[in-house]
Design an enzyme around this catalytic site. Structure first.
Site, short mmCIF file in Angstrom:
data_model
loop_
_atom_site.label_atom_id
_atom_site.label_comp_id
_atom_site.label_asym_id
_atom_site.label_seq_id
_atom_site.Cartn_x
_atom_site.Cartn_y
_atom_site.Cartn_z
N LYS A 41 3.03 0.23 3.97
CA LYS A 41 2.91 -0.17 4.59
C LYS A 41 3.27 -1.51 3.78
CE LYS A 41 -0.44 -3.08 7.20
NZ LYS A 41 -1.28 -3.12 8.29
N SER A 80 -2.43 -2.75 12.77
CA SER A 80 -1.09 -3.50 12.22
C SER A 80 -0.59 -2.16 11.01
CB SER A 80 -1.20 -4.51 11.67
OG SER A 80 -2.00 -4.35 10.27
N SER A 117 -7.25 -1.97 11.51
CA SER A 117 -5.97 -1.46 11.80
C SER A 117 -5.13 -0.52 10.53
CB SER A 117 -4.44 -3.10 10.50
OG SER A 117 -5.18 -4.49 11.45
#
Length: 545
Positions: free
Chosen positions: A166, A236, A260
């Site tokens: 990420k 997210s 997330s």
């Protein structure tokens, strides 16, 4: 976070009404006279400023503070139940790492060929999973992995395997952008600890994945669900889940503050593990709400999540990841291959009251199928009536995330959207007393779960990950049991419980609804029970229909 203000002097922002509702909900939760750990008054943990020193690292420093430590046993009062099941209990199902490892081991593929294929797939990807590809670094790492294999050195199940991380996780010399227009941007001089650990295990990082701005959201703008490009990938960590679901990589790292990792994993039909808070180093990862932040794997299977968790924590390798896997060739059903059921002696509790009547069509059916799979594998499944105040978990996480993210970012330089700035302004309005109460309620919820599991003799909780399947991309609301609900609130409603209590949680694929959209089953366990979560999750995922 502000001190208490006199009535009538509160500031206002678009988020103020949501904050006021959350605070009202927390004030209605009856707390025991004694605070957490038998102490009177508020919890002993410092607020966000004290934990971080009150200062943000400068851009380009490449080294964020390591925040938080594992709560001691007195905080959770859990029994130790996190050991791996032995092979006679049925073992593990094979994951993508198992198949890739076999190809590499038998010379059917090289690490360079796998990296080149992953990079090409990422270039052609229609989901928008990646924000940056790293071909030079990836090919160099793959060549090292191939050379080591030729010399007889195999570092483990990730050796030579393409992975992604990420974009709030530092990689030396690569811009960290956090999904923002400029807030928190930096070019670090060293890798995040988790990246270093992955690469020391021989993993090949091919790129960085798309995320919601500063990880402050349950969707990922610009990223679509590979199962249906008209649908949301969640967030997210939507880019990490999409990269795995699209088959570009077997493993991707995400972060989970309010859900997330788990919500995009569920919506995209893959597995996602939120480890026990504090078990994996957070150095080099952009903080959002340090008392809830954690990093963890998204993968095609629970078994692969377990392998990554072992890599990041230095845990012993599960036996099934060795060449002598207990799963025979062609066996993919989750049926035990030894003398007794896979989950004999285990008990799983279903707190149906948390979600019954408040989930979309098809979710309850998938949960019933998950229950049946556990029963078939020899587990006991019992009902658990948790106190109604457990439903306050989303209010806790909202207050904590608002306060702690504002403490870190409200005055930080750098461009951000108007929406994120409004969120941070609201966080600055959180009163100190309300933040402390949120932390006390979180500790109380943890104690209530402890008591519920002990009363039933259960090892784990089983509930849906998300009460709906993937919504249309950009939808502000979803319909849940005939009623509209804000999309972000729906996505976080059932993931918040593990986030605020610091407990480990796993989402695994549990089949699809009538439209073919993935449904996720969520398991929540006591601290350090990641191996048990993945073993039970394997049974659910491998038995889905």
């Amino acid at each position: 976070m502000t001190p208490d203000l006199p009535p009538g002097q509160e500031s206002a922002s678009p988020w103020t009404a949501a904050l006021e509702r959350a605070v009202s909900r927390l004030r209605a939760v009856p707390l025991p006279e004694n605070g957490p750990d038998g102490m009177t008054g508020p919890p002993s943990e410092p607020g966000p400023s004290a934990m971080t020193g009150g200062d943000l690292p400068t851009a380009g420093a490449g080294q964020w503070p390591t925040i938080g430590h594992l709560p001691d046993d007195s905080a959770g009062r859990w029994p130790a139940v996190g050991h791996l099941p032995d092979d006679s209990a049925g073992g593990w199902g094979p994951g993508g790492l198992d198949a890739l490892g076999a190809r590499l081991r038998h010379g059917a593929a090289t690490a360079v060929e796998l990296a080149e294929a992953a990079l090409a797939a990422a270039e052609a990807d229609a989901s928008g999973a990646f924000v940056a590809l790293l071909p030079d670094r990836a090919i160099a790492a793959a060549r090292r992995a191939d050379a080591e294999r030729r010399d007889g050195l195999v570092r483990g199940p990730l050796h030579g395997v393409p992975v992604a991380v990420k974009d709030n996780i530092d990689m030396a010399g690569v811009a960290t952008r956090n999904g923002t227009r400029g807030l928190g941007h930096r070019v670090p001089v060293r890798d995040a600890t988790v990246v270093r650990l992955l690469e020391e295990a021989g993993a090949v990082v091919i790129g960085k994945t798309r995320m919601h701005e500063l990880a402050w959201g349950m969707t990922t703008p610009g990223c679509r669900n590979p199962r249906d490009l008209s649908r949301s990938a969640g967030g997210s960590s939507g880019g990490s889940a999409a990269a795995v679901a699209a088959g570009i990589v077997e493993i991707a790292l995400g972060t989970d503050t309010g859900g997330s990792i788990r919500n995009p994993a569920a919506l995209c039909g893959v597995a996602g593990l939120r480890p026990t808070w504090g078990t994996i180093p957070m150095a080099g990862i952009t903080p959002l709400a340090p008392t809830q932040d954690t990093v963890g794997p998204i993968a095609r299977s629970a078994a692969d999540c377990a392998a990554v968790f072992a890599t990041l924590t230095g845990s012993p390798w599960p036996a099934a990841f060795s060449a002598g896997s207990p799963w025979p060739p062609g066996e993919r059903t989750g049926t035990p291959t030894h003398g007794r059921p896979a989950l004999h002696g285990r008990r799983v509790a279903m707190p149906d009251g948390l979600w019954r009547g408040r989930v979309g069509e098809g979710i309850a059916d998938r949960m019933a199928a998950a229950r049946d799979a556990l029963l078939a594998a020899g587990a006991d499944v019992v009902e658990l009536d948790l106190p109604g105040v457990i439903a306050a978990a989303p209010a806790v996480t909202l207050v904590v995330m608002l306060a702690e993210s504002a403490d870190l970012w409200a005055d930080a330089p750098g461009a951000a959207s108007a929406e994120l700035r409004a969120t941070l302004r609201t966080g600055a309005e959180v009163r100190a007393a309300d933040y402390v109460r949120a932390r006390r309620v979180a500790a109380h919820l943890r104690d209530l779960i402890t008591a519920g599991l002990r009363a039933t003799g259960a090892d784990l909780l089983l509930l849906p990950t998300v009460p709906v399947t993937a919504a249309p991309a950009g939808a502000d609301t979803v319909e849940v049991a005939g009623r509209p609900e804000a999309t972000g609130a729906a996505y976080a409603r059932l993931t918040a419980l593990a986030s605020v209590t610091g407990l480990p949680a796993l989402s695994v694929p549990a089949g699809t609804d009538a439209t073919g959209r993935p449904v996720g089953a969520q398991l929540i366990g006591p601290p350090r029970a990641e191996a048990l979560l993945c073993a039970v999750g394997t049974v659910i995922a491998s038995s889905r229909v």
